[in-house]
Design a protein around this motif. Sequence first.
Motif, PDB file in Angstrom:
ATOM      1  N   GLY A   1       0.817  -1.211   0.000  1.00 32.28           N
ATOM      2  CA  GLY A   1       0.000   0.000   0.000  1.00 32.28           C
ATOM      3  C   GLY A   1       0.846   1.255   0.000  1.00 32.28           C
ATOM      4  O   GLY A   1       0.524   2.237  -0.682  1.00 32.28           O
ATOM      5  N   GLY A   2       1.939   1.241   0.735  1.00 33.23           N
ATOM      6  CA  GLY A   2       2.853   2.380   0.749  1.00 33.23           C
ATOM      7  C   GLY A   2       3.481   2.613  -0.616  1.00 33.23           C
ATOM      8  O   GLY A   2       3.625   3.758  -1.064  1.00 33.23           O
ATOM      9  N   MET A   3       3.859   1.530  -1.281  1.00 35.26           N
ATOM     10  CA  MET A   3       4.419   1.677  -2.636  1.00 35.26           C
ATOM     11  C   MET A   3       3.376   2.237  -3.590  1.00 35.26           C
ATOM     12  O   MET A   3       3.687   3.106  -4.424  1.00 35.26           O
ATOM     13  CB  MET A   3       4.937   0.330  -3.167  1.00 35.26           C
ATOM     14  CG  MET A   3       6.195  -0.153  -2.524  1.00 35.26           C
ATOM     15  SD  MET A   3       6.930  -1.574  -3.379  1.00 35.26           S
ATOM     16  CE  MET A   3       5.650  -2.808  -3.237  1.00 35.26           C
ATOM     17  N   LEU A   4       2.150   1.750  -3.480  1.00 39.56           N
ATOM     18  CA  LEU A   4       1.075   2.240  -4.348  1.00 39.56           C
ATOM     19  C   LEU A   4       0.864   3.742  -4.143  1.00 39.56           C
ATOM     20  O   LEU A   4       0.803   4.513  -5.102  1.00 39.56           O
ATOM     21  CB  LEU A   4      -0.218   1.474  -4.083  1.00 39.56           C
ATOM     22  CG  LEU A   4      -1.403   1.883  -4.949  1.00 39.56           C
ATOM     23  CD1 LEU A   4      -1.204   1.403  -6.378  1.00 39.56           C
ATOM     24  CD2 LEU A   4      -2.689   1.312  -4.384  1.00 39.56           C
TER      25      LEU A   4
ATOM     26  N   GLY B   1       4.316  -7.130  -6.067  1.00 35.76           N
ATOM     27  CA  GLY B   1       3.519  -7.191  -4.838  1.00 35.76           C
ATOM     28  C   GLY B   1       2.053  -7.452  -5.120  1.00 35.76           C
ATOM     29  O   GLY B   1       1.415  -8.262  -4.437  1.00 35.76           O
ATOM     30  N   ILE B   2       1.512  -6.815  -6.135  1.00 42.31           N
ATOM     31  CA  ILE B   2       0.113  -7.042  -6.495  1.00 42.31           C
ATOM     32  C   ILE B   2      -0.081  -8.465  -6.994  1.00 42.31           C
ATOM     33  O   ILE B   2      -1.072  -9.127  -6.648  1.00 42.31           O
ATOM     34  CB  ILE B   2      -0.348  -5.991  -7.522  1.00 42.31           C
ATOM     35  CG1 ILE B   2      -0.420  -4.611  -6.841  1.00 42.31           C
ATOM     36  CG2 ILE B   2      -1.690  -6.359  -8.139  1.00 42.31           C
ATOM     37  CD1 ILE B   2      -0.585  -3.450  -7.794  1.00 42.31           C
ATOM     38  N   VAL B   3       0.868  -8.967  -7.775  1.00 43.45           N
ATOM     39  CA  VAL B   3       0.787 -10.353  -8.252  1.00 43.45           C
ATOM     40  C   VAL B   3       0.853 -11.328  -7.075  1.00 43.45           C
ATOM     41  O   VAL B   3       0.064 -12.283  -7.001  1.00 43.45           O
ATOM     42  CB  VAL B   3       1.890 -10.650  -9.290  1.00 43.45           C
ATOM     43  CG1 VAL B   3       2.001 -12.143  -9.578  1.00 43.45           C
ATOM     44  CG2 VAL B   3       1.634  -9.868 -10.575  1.00 43.45           C
ATOM     45  N   VAL B   4       1.764 -11.099  -6.148  1.00 42.80           N
ATOM     46  CA  VAL B   4       1.896 -11.986  -4.983  1.00 42.80           C
ATOM     47  C   VAL B   4       0.620 -11.976  -4.148  1.00 42.80           C
ATOM     48  O   VAL B   4       0.137 -13.032  -3.714  1.00 42.80           O
ATOM     49  CB  VAL B   4       3.135 -11.596  -4.130  1.00 42.80           C
ATOM     50  CG1 VAL B   4       3.118 -12.307  -2.782  1.00 42.80           C
ATOM     51  CG2 VAL B   4       4.409 -11.917  -4.887  1.00 42.80           C
ATOM     52  N   VAL B   5       0.056 -10.793  -3.919  1.00 44.22           N
ATOM     53  CA  VAL B   5      -1.199 -10.709  -3.167  1.00 44.22           C
ATOM     54  C   VAL B   5      -2.308 -11.448  -3.935  1.00 44.22           C
ATOM     55  O   VAL B   5      -3.106 -12.179  -3.331  1.00 44.22           O
ATOM     56  CB  VAL B   5      -1.578  -9.246  -2.889  1.00 44.22           C
ATOM     57  CG1 VAL B   5      -3.011  -9.120  -2.373  1.00 44.22           C
ATOM     58  CG2 VAL B   5      -0.612  -8.631  -1.896  1.00 44.22           C
ATOM     59  N   GLY B   6      -2.340 -11.272  -5.242  1.00 46.01           N
ATOM     60  CA  GLY B   6      -3.325 -11.991  -6.051  1.00 46.01           C
ATOM     61  C   GLY B   6      -3.178 -13.490  -5.929  1.00 46.01           C
ATOM     62  O   GLY B   6      -4.168 -14.219  -5.761  1.00 46.01           O
ATOM     63  N   VAL B   7      -1.955 -13.978  -5.996  1.00 48.85           N
ATOM     64  CA  VAL B   7      -1.706 -15.418  -5.840  1.00 48.85           C
ATOM     65  C   VAL B   7      -2.167 -15.890  -4.478  1.00 48.85           C
ATOM     66  O   VAL B   7      -2.812 -16.937  -4.354  1.00 48.85           O
ATOM     67  CB  VAL B   7      -0.193 -15.729  -6.048  1.00 48.85           C
ATOM     68  CG1 VAL B   7       0.165 -17.126  -5.547  1.00 48.85           C
ATOM     69  CG2 VAL B   7       0.199 -15.571  -7.521  1.00 48.85           C
ATOM     70  N   ALA B   8      -1.851 -15.113  -3.452  1.00 49.45           N
ATOM     71  CA  ALA B   8      -2.223 -15.508  -2.077  1.00 49.45           C
ATOM     72  C   ALA B   8      -3.735 -15.588  -1.891  1.00 49.45           C
ATOM     73  O   ALA B   8      -4.219 -16.506  -1.226  1.00 49.45           O
ATOM     74  CB  ALA B   8      -1.613 -14.525  -1.074  1.00 49.45           C
ATOM     75  N   PHE B   9      -4.461 -14.655  -2.460  1.00 51.93           N
ATOM     76  CA  PHE B   9      -5.901 -14.594  -2.196  1.00 51.93           C
ATOM     77  C   PHE B   9      -6.753 -15.296  -3.233  1.00 51.93           C
ATOM     78  O   PHE B   9      -7.882 -15.658  -2.941  1.00 51.93           O
ATOM     79  CB  PHE B   9      -6.342 -13.139  -2.028  1.00 51.93           C
ATOM     80  CG  PHE B   9      -5.970 -12.576  -0.700  1.00 51.93           C
ATOM     81  CD1 PHE B   9      -6.785 -12.761   0.401  1.00 51.93           C
ATOM     82  CD2 PHE B   9      -4.776 -11.883  -0.531  1.00 51.93           C
ATOM     83  CE1 PHE B   9      -6.439 -12.274   1.635  1.00 51.93           C
ATOM     84  CE2 PHE B   9      -4.408 -11.384   0.703  1.00 51.93           C
ATOM     85  CZ  PHE B   9      -5.237 -11.573   1.794  1.00 51.93           C
ATOM     86  N   LEU B  10      -6.229 -15.489  -4.435  1.00 52.24           N
ATOM     87  CA  LEU B  10      -7.045 -16.093  -5.479  1.00 52.24           C
ATOM     88  C   LEU B  10      -6.732 -17.564  -5.729  1.00 52.24           C
ATOM     89  O   LEU B  10      -7.485 -18.221  -6.446  1.00 52.24           O
ATOM     90  CB  LEU B  10      -6.889 -15.298  -6.788  1.00 52.24           C
ATOM     91  CG  LEU B  10      -7.307 -13.828  -6.707  1.00 52.24           C
ATOM     92  CD1 LEU B  10      -6.986 -13.117  -8.010  1.00 52.24           C
ATOM     93  CD2 LEU B  10      -8.780 -13.697  -6.364  1.00 52.24           C
ATOM     94  N   ALA B  11      -5.646 -18.047  -5.154  1.00 51.06           N
ATOM     95  CA  ALA B  11      -5.265 -19.447  -5.380  1.00 51.06           C
ATOM     96  C   ALA B  11      -6.066 -20.399  -4.522  1.00 51.06           C
ATOM     97  O   ALA B  11      -6.623 -20.108  -3.539  1.00 51.06           O
ATOM     98  CB  ALA B  11      -3.782 -19.628  -5.104  1.00 51.06           C
TER      99      ALA B  11
END
Length: 155
Positions: free
Chosen positions: A19-22, A145-155
Motif C-alpha cells: 500500500g505504501g508503494m502504491l 507485490g500485487i501479483v503476490v497478493v493476487g496469488v495468495a488470495f485467489l489461489a
Amino acid sequence: MIYSVLKFIHVIAVILWVGGMLFAHCFLRPAAAQLEPKTRLTLMASVLRPFLNAVLAAIVLILLTGAWMIGQAGSLAAQTGGEFFMPRSWTLMATGGLVMMAIFGHIRFALYKRLALAVAASDWPKGGEAMAGIRRWVGVNLVLGIVVVGVAFLA
C-alpha cells in the motif's frame, strides 16, 4: 488462535509495504513532480527515509510470521502422521516475496543512499538519477507485490 494472529500480522505488514508503494508511486510522486528539483528531491528523501525503515521492519515481520506459519503447518502434518506438502500458492508467494525483498534491498541500501547523499550535497542531477532508479524499481516491486497478493488470495 496463534495462527490467526500471525496471519493478521503478516497481512498488515504486506499492506503497509504494498500500500505504501502504491501511494508513493501513483499519488505522491506525480504530485511532487510539479515541484522544483531541490524541493522535490528533498521532500522525497524525507518521506522515503521513514517509509523504507518501516518497510524494513515489515519485511522482518513478514519473514518471521511466514516462516512460523509454514512451520506450524508442517508440524501439524507431522503430528497427525501425514506428510507436509507446501501448496503451490505458498511457494509462489514466498518466492515472489523473496524477490521483492532483494529489490527492496537494492532500493534501500544503494539507490536511496545515493539519493540521500545527492540531496545532502545539493547535487540535484545526481539526486534525479537516483530518484529515477527508485521510481523504476518501486514500480517493478509494486507489480510483483500485487501479483503476490493476487496469488495468495485467489489461489
